[in-house]
Design a protein around this motif. Structure first.
Motif, PDB file in Angstrom:
ATOM      1  N   ALA A  13       0.832  -1.205   0.000  1.00 15.81           N
ATOM      2  CA  ALA A  13       0.000   0.000   0.000  1.00 15.81           C
ATOM      3  C   ALA A  13       0.867   1.255   0.000  1.00 15.81           C
ATOM      4  O   ALA A  13       0.557   2.224  -0.693  1.00 15.81           O
ATOM      5  N   CYS A  14       1.955   1.242   0.752  1.00 23.68           N
ATOM      6  CA  CYS A  14       2.863   2.389   0.758  1.00 23.68           C
ATOM      7  C   CYS A  14       3.526   2.568  -0.602  1.00 23.68           C
ATOM      8  O   CYS A  14       3.663   3.687  -1.081  1.00 23.68           O
ATOM      9  N   GLN A  15       3.921   1.476  -1.225  1.00 27.21           N
ATOM     10  CA  GLN A  15       4.527   1.562  -2.548  1.00 27.21           C
ATOM     11  C   GLN A  15       3.529   2.079  -3.582  1.00 27.21           C
ATOM     12  O   GLN A  15       3.888   2.844  -4.472  1.00 27.21           O
ATOM     13  N   LEU A  16       2.270   1.696  -3.433  1.00 29.08           N
ATOM     14  CA  LEU A  16       1.232   2.190  -4.336  1.00 29.08           C
ATOM     15  C   LEU A  16       1.015   3.682  -4.131  1.00 29.08           C
ATOM     16  O   LEU A  16       0.867   4.437  -5.103  1.00 29.08           O
ATOM     17  N   ALA A  17       1.030   4.132  -2.890  1.00 29.80           N
ATOM     18  CA  ALA A  17       0.887   5.563  -2.606  1.00 29.80           C
ATOM     19  C   ALA A  17       2.060   6.344  -3.198  1.00 29.80           C
ATOM     20  O   ALA A  17       1.870   7.415  -3.774  1.00 29.80           O
ATOM     21  N   ILE A  18       3.268   5.812  -3.068  1.00 25.69           N
ATOM     22  CA  ILE A  18       4.449   6.467  -3.646  1.00 25.69           C
ATOM     23  C   ILE A  18       4.324   6.527  -5.165  1.00 25.69           C
ATOM     24  O   ILE A  18       4.682   7.528  -5.786  1.00 25.69           O
ATOM     25  N   LEU A  19       3.775   5.479  -5.777  1.00 29.78           N
ATOM     26  CA  LEU A  19       3.565   5.481  -7.230  1.00 29.78           C
ATOM     27  C   LEU A  19       2.582   6.579  -7.637  1.00 29.78           C
ATOM     28  O   LEU A  19       2.822   7.306  -8.598  1.00 29.78           O
ATOM     29  N   PHE A  20       1.486   6.727  -6.889  1.00 29.23           N
ATOM     30  CA  PHE A  20       0.514   7.774  -7.200  1.00 29.23           C
ATOM     31  C   PHE A  20       1.119   9.168  -7.036  1.00 29.23           C
ATOM     32  O   PHE A  20       0.848  10.068  -7.836  1.00 29.23           O
ATOM     33  N   ILE A  21       1.936   9.343  -6.015  1.00 29.43           N
ATOM     34  CA  ILE A  21       2.599  10.642  -5.818  1.00 29.43           C
ATOM     35  C   ILE A  21       3.552  10.914  -6.971  1.00 29.43           C
ATOM     36  O   ILE A  21       3.624  12.029  -7.491  1.00 29.43           O
ATOM     37  N   TRP A  22       4.287   9.895  -7.387  1.00 33.68           N
ATOM     38  CA  TRP A  22       5.212  10.060  -8.515  1.00 33.68           C
ATOM     39  C   TRP A  22       4.438  10.414  -9.791  1.00 33.68           C
ATOM     40  O   TRP A  22       4.870  11.288 -10.563  1.00 33.68           O
ATOM     41  N   LEU A  23       3.295   9.755 -10.009  1.00 32.68           N
ATOM     42  CA  LEU A  23       2.482  10.086 -11.184  1.00 32.68           C
ATOM     43  C   LEU A  23       1.984  11.519 -11.125  1.00 32.68           C
ATOM     44  O   LEU A  23       1.962  12.217 -12.149  1.00 32.68           O
ATOM     45  N   TYR A  24       1.575  11.971  -9.946  1.00 33.72           N
ATOM     46  CA  TYR A  24       1.155  13.362  -9.784  1.00 33.72           C
ATOM     47  C   TYR A  24       2.301  14.309 -10.127  1.00 33.72           C
ATOM     48  O   TYR A  24       2.113  15.284 -10.851  1.00 33.72           O
ATOM     49  N   GLN A  25       3.494  14.016  -9.609  1.00 33.65           N
ATOM     50  CA  GLN A  25       4.644  14.881  -9.869  1.00 33.65           C
ATOM     51  C   GLN A  25       5.002  14.895 -11.344  1.00 33.65           C
ATOM     52  O   GLN A  25       5.415  15.926 -11.877  1.00 33.65           O
TER      53      GLN A  25
END
Length: 67
Positions: A13-25
């Motif tokens: 779940a943390c890795q998925l959240a980091i992926l979403f943040i990276w996509l936003y950036q």
């Protein structure tokens, strides 16, 4: 065995959240900067949020990133 499974789910779940943040950036942040809307902070809040998810627990990261 149950604790290990919960730990793996939490890590995913943390890795998925980091992926979403990276996509936003990579997408929205770039589009906003082209429109002239830029974050006045450096490093940006999304950088801090990404760091929180990689260092702290999922619950604490969600709490600190929404404040």
């Amino acid at each position: 065995m149950l604790k290990a499974a919960i730990r793996q789910i939490s890590k995913a779940a943390c890795q998925l959240a980091i992926l979403f943040i990276w996509l936003y950036q990579a997408t929205f942040s770039k589009m906003f900067s082209l429109l002239g809307v830029r974050c006045r902070y450096y490093p940006s809040c999304s950088c801090y949020c990404k760091e929180a998810f990689s260092v702290y627990s999922k619950t604490l990261s969600c709490k600190t990133s929404t404040i």
